[in-house]
Motif scaffolding. Structure first.
Motif, PDB file in Angstrom:
ATOM      1  N   SER A  16     109.712 -23.505  25.492  1.00 21.16           N
ATOM      2  CA  SER A  16     110.940 -23.668  26.426  1.00 21.16           C
ATOM      3  C   SER A  16     111.391 -25.051  26.452  1.00 21.16           C
ATOM      4  N   PHE A  17     112.493 -25.425  26.815  1.00 18.83           N
ATOM      5  CA  PHE A  17     113.003 -26.940  26.968  1.00 18.83           C
ATOM      6  C   PHE A  17     113.981 -27.120  28.042  1.00 18.83           C
ATOM      7  N   LYS A  18     113.774 -27.972  28.967  1.00 17.58           N
ATOM      8  CA  LYS A  18     114.269 -28.198  29.889  1.00 17.58           C
ATOM      9  C   LYS A  18     115.541 -29.069  29.823  1.00 17.58           C
ATOM     10  N   LEU A  19     116.770 -28.421  29.907  1.00 16.98           N
ATOM     11  CA  LEU A  19     117.987 -29.122  29.353  1.00 16.98           C
ATOM     12  C   LEU A  19     118.573 -30.202  30.382  1.00 16.98           C
ATOM     13  N   THR A  20     118.523 -29.568  31.793  1.00 15.91           N
ATOM     14  CA  THR A  20     118.637 -30.506  32.844  1.00 15.91           C
ATOM     15  C   THR A  20     117.870 -30.335  33.686  1.00 15.91           C
ATOM     16  N   ASP A  21     117.788 -30.801  35.202  1.00 11.59           N
ATOM     17  CA  ASP A  21     116.929 -30.465  36.296  1.00 11.59           C
ATOM     18  C   ASP A  21     117.115 -29.227  36.639  1.00 11.59           C
ATOM     19  N   GLU A  22     118.143 -28.468  36.403  1.00  9.46           N
ATOM     20  CA  GLU A  22     118.567 -27.170  36.844  1.00  9.46           C
ATOM     21  C   GLU A  22     118.503 -26.176  35.950  1.00  9.46           C
ATOM     22  N   VAL A  23     118.841 -26.407  34.507  1.00  8.67           N
ATOM     23  CA  VAL A  23     118.628 -25.280  33.420  1.00  8.67           C
ATOM     24  C   VAL A  23     117.461 -25.594  32.318  1.00  8.67           C
ATOM     25  N   THR A  24     116.853 -24.539  32.022  1.00  7.20           N
ATOM     26  CA  THR A  24     115.940 -24.553  31.333  1.00  7.20           C
ATOM     27  C   THR A  24     116.216 -23.296  30.274  1.00  7.20           C
ATOM     28  N   ALA A  25     115.960 -23.540  28.743  1.00 11.14           N
ATOM     29  CA  ALA A  25     116.167 -22.431  27.813  1.00 11.14           C
ATOM     30  C   ALA A  25     114.872 -21.942  27.374  1.00 11.14           C
ATOM     31  N   LEU A  26     114.764 -20.382  27.390  1.00 16.31           N
ATOM     32  CA  LEU A  26     113.397 -20.065  27.094  1.00 16.31           C
ATOM     33  C   LEU A  26     113.532 -19.385  25.704  1.00 16.31           C
ATOM     34  N   VAL A  27     112.491 -19.220  25.151  1.00 19.76           N
ATOM     35  CA  VAL A  27     112.186 -18.140  23.924  1.00 19.76           C
ATOM     36  C   VAL A  27     111.061 -17.596  23.903  1.00 19.76           C
ATOM     37  N   ASN A  28     110.972 -16.438  23.528  1.00 20.95           N
ATOM     38  CA  ASN A  28     109.523 -15.426  23.373  1.00 20.95           C
ATOM     39  C   ASN A  28     109.602 -14.715  22.060  1.00 20.95           C
ATOM     40  N   ILE A  29     108.425 -14.865  21.192  1.00 21.38           N
ATOM     41  CA  ILE A  29     108.306 -14.375  20.348  1.00 21.38           C
ATOM     42  C   ILE A  29     106.666 -13.740  20.243  1.00 21.38           C
ATOM     43  N   SER A  30     106.790 -12.447  20.153  1.00 20.83           N
ATOM     44  CA  SER A  30     105.501 -11.812  20.457  1.00 20.83           C
ATOM     45  C   SER A  30     105.366 -10.531  19.747  1.00 20.83           C
ATOM     46  N   SER A  31     104.166  -9.799  19.797  1.00 25.73           N
ATOM     47  CA  SER A  31     104.066  -8.645  19.245  1.00 25.73           C
ATOM     48  C   SER A  31     103.181  -7.722  20.275  1.00 25.73           C
ATOM     49  N   GLY A  32     103.266  -6.552  20.047  1.00 22.32           N
ATOM     50  CA  GLY A  32     102.679  -5.530  20.974  1.00 22.32           C
ATOM     51  C   GLY A  32     101.839  -4.621  20.432  1.00 22.32           C
ATOM     52  N   PHE A  33     100.738  -4.068  21.173  1.00 19.28           N
ATOM     53  CA  PHE A  33      99.835  -2.780  20.783  1.00 19.28           C
ATOM     54  C   PHE A  33      99.609  -2.172  22.012  1.00 19.28           C
ATOM     55  N   LYS A  34      99.731  -0.791  21.893  1.00 18.78           N
ATOM     56  CA  LYS A  34      99.709   0.058  23.021  1.00 18.78           C
ATOM     57  C   LYS A  34      99.190   1.508  22.362  1.00 18.78           C
ATOM     58  N   THR A  35      98.005   2.120  23.084  1.00 18.18           N
ATOM     59  CA  THR A  35      97.403   2.913  22.513  1.00 18.18           C
ATOM     60  C   THR A  35      97.733   4.365  23.238  1.00 18.18           C
ATOM     61  N   PRO A  36      97.754   5.316  23.032  1.00 16.91           N
ATOM     62  CA  PRO A  36      97.685   6.586  23.786  1.00 16.91           C
ATOM     63  C   PRO A  36      96.671   6.669  25.160  1.00 16.91           C
ATOM     64  N   SER A  37      96.876   7.298  25.976  1.00 16.47           N
ATOM     65  CA  SER A  37      95.996   7.353  27.273  1.00 16.47           C
ATOM     66  C   SER A  37      95.167   8.546  27.032  1.00 16.47           C
ATOM     67  N   LEU A  38      94.026   8.733  27.532  1.00 14.97           N
ATOM     68  CA  LEU A  38      93.098   9.912  27.379  1.00 14.97           C
ATOM     69  C   LEU A  38      94.101  11.027  27.931  1.00 14.97           C
ATOM     70  N   TYR A  39      94.880  11.103  28.875  1.00 16.09           N
ATOM     71  CA  TYR A  39      95.612  12.469  29.132  1.00 16.09           C
ATOM     72  C   TYR A  39      96.412  12.583  28.012  1.00 16.09           C
ATOM     73  N   GLN A  40      97.269  11.911  27.367  1.00 12.49           N
ATOM     74  CA  GLN A  40      97.965  11.892  26.372  1.00 12.49           C
ATOM     75  C   GLN A  40      97.170  12.615  25.156  1.00 12.49           C
ATOM     76  N   LEU A  41      96.147  12.280  24.891  1.00 13.46           N
ATOM     77  CA  LEU A  41      95.352  12.582  23.832  1.00 13.46           C
ATOM     78  C   LEU A  41      94.605  14.076  24.050  1.00 13.46           C
ATOM     79  N   TYR A  42      94.008  14.210  25.252  1.00 12.65           N
ATOM     80  CA  TYR A  42      93.051  15.432  25.549  1.00 12.65           C
ATOM     81  C   TYR A  42      93.637  16.718  26.110  1.00 12.65           C
TER      82      TYR A  42
END
Length: 233
Positions: free
Chosen positions: A184-210
């Motif tokens: 993130s970069f603070k452009l002025t005292d009021e404005v900040t530019a934000l970037v997010n680059i990420s990966s995700g991993f989600k497993t099925p629940s026990l209910y969804q499986l069984y």
């Protein structure tokens, strides 16, 4: 409060909920009832020092749900149905932060999650009686061990960066690693530019499986995420 740096806390919450259910959006069922119970217990301890903090947290959660649709009032597909669901989960967390330099902080931790369930479903309809295969906690269970770390860097110029990794070892789906980069970069005292680059991993629940609606062939969901935005204050 043991001393100015060390504290211990215990929390317990017990709830029991009873309700009458309908047979659908526009149908009443006079004897379709639900009883749900939930009991959550959490023990935590935190130590705070000059350069960082360390926290331990242990939680246990018990949930149960029992549904009975008796045969006096017929509203749904089945003339009679009984469903029982019970689950136990345990989460152990140990995490902390350490100030490596005046503008650099490391946040790291380890987590262990364990879950199991007992459930069955029985019904009688125009097709005859139906009994699902009972699921026991000895076979219907999963666990996950995770180790994670993030570095947070703040500069005098208004540029900030957080970068982290998380490694998961799942009892069913094996190993997986996710990452997150947040500049993130603070452009002025009021404005900040934000970037997010990420990966995700989600497993099925026990209910969804069984459960009776479950599918044991389900695979984990994975994602790559890219976000860009502005914050104004």
């Amino acid at each position: 409060q043991i001393n100015p740096n060390w504290s211990i806390k215990y929390t317990s919450n017990y709830s029991k909920y009873k309700a009458g259910l309908d047979a659908g959006a526009f149908k009443d069922d006079k004897d379709y009832n639900l009883t749900a119970t939930n009991w959550l217990n959490t023990l935590s301890s935190q130590y705070t020092g000059k350069k960082g903090s360390l926290q331990f947290q242990q939680s246990f959660n018990y949930s149960s749900r029992f549904m009975l649709d008796d045969s006096t009032s017929i509203g749904g597909f089945a003339k009679w149905a009984e469903q029982s669901y019970k689950s136990h989960s345990s989460i152990t967390d140990l995490f902390g932060s350490l100030k490596l330099a005046p503008r650099l902080t490391l946040v790291s931790g380890v987590q262990y999650l364990a879950q199991n369930t007992d459930q069955y479903y029985k019904s009688i309809s125009s097709f005859g009686p139906y009994n699902s295969v009972p699921l026991g906690k000895d076979s219907t269970k999963m666990s996950n061990t995770a180790v994670y770390a993030s570095a947070i860097w703040n500069t005098k110029t208004g540029f900030n960066l957080e970068a982290g990794l998380r490694f998961n070892n799942h009892s069913i789906y094996g190993n997986n690693t996710t990452f997150s980069i947040n500049p993130s970069f603070k452009l002025t005292d009021e404005v900040t530019a934000l970037v997010n680059i990420s990966s995700g991993f989600k497993t099925p629940s026990l209910y969804q499986l069984y459960s009776e609606y479950g599918n044991k062939n389900l695979k984990p969901e994975t994602s790559n995420n890219y976000e860009f935005g502005f914050q104004y204050r």
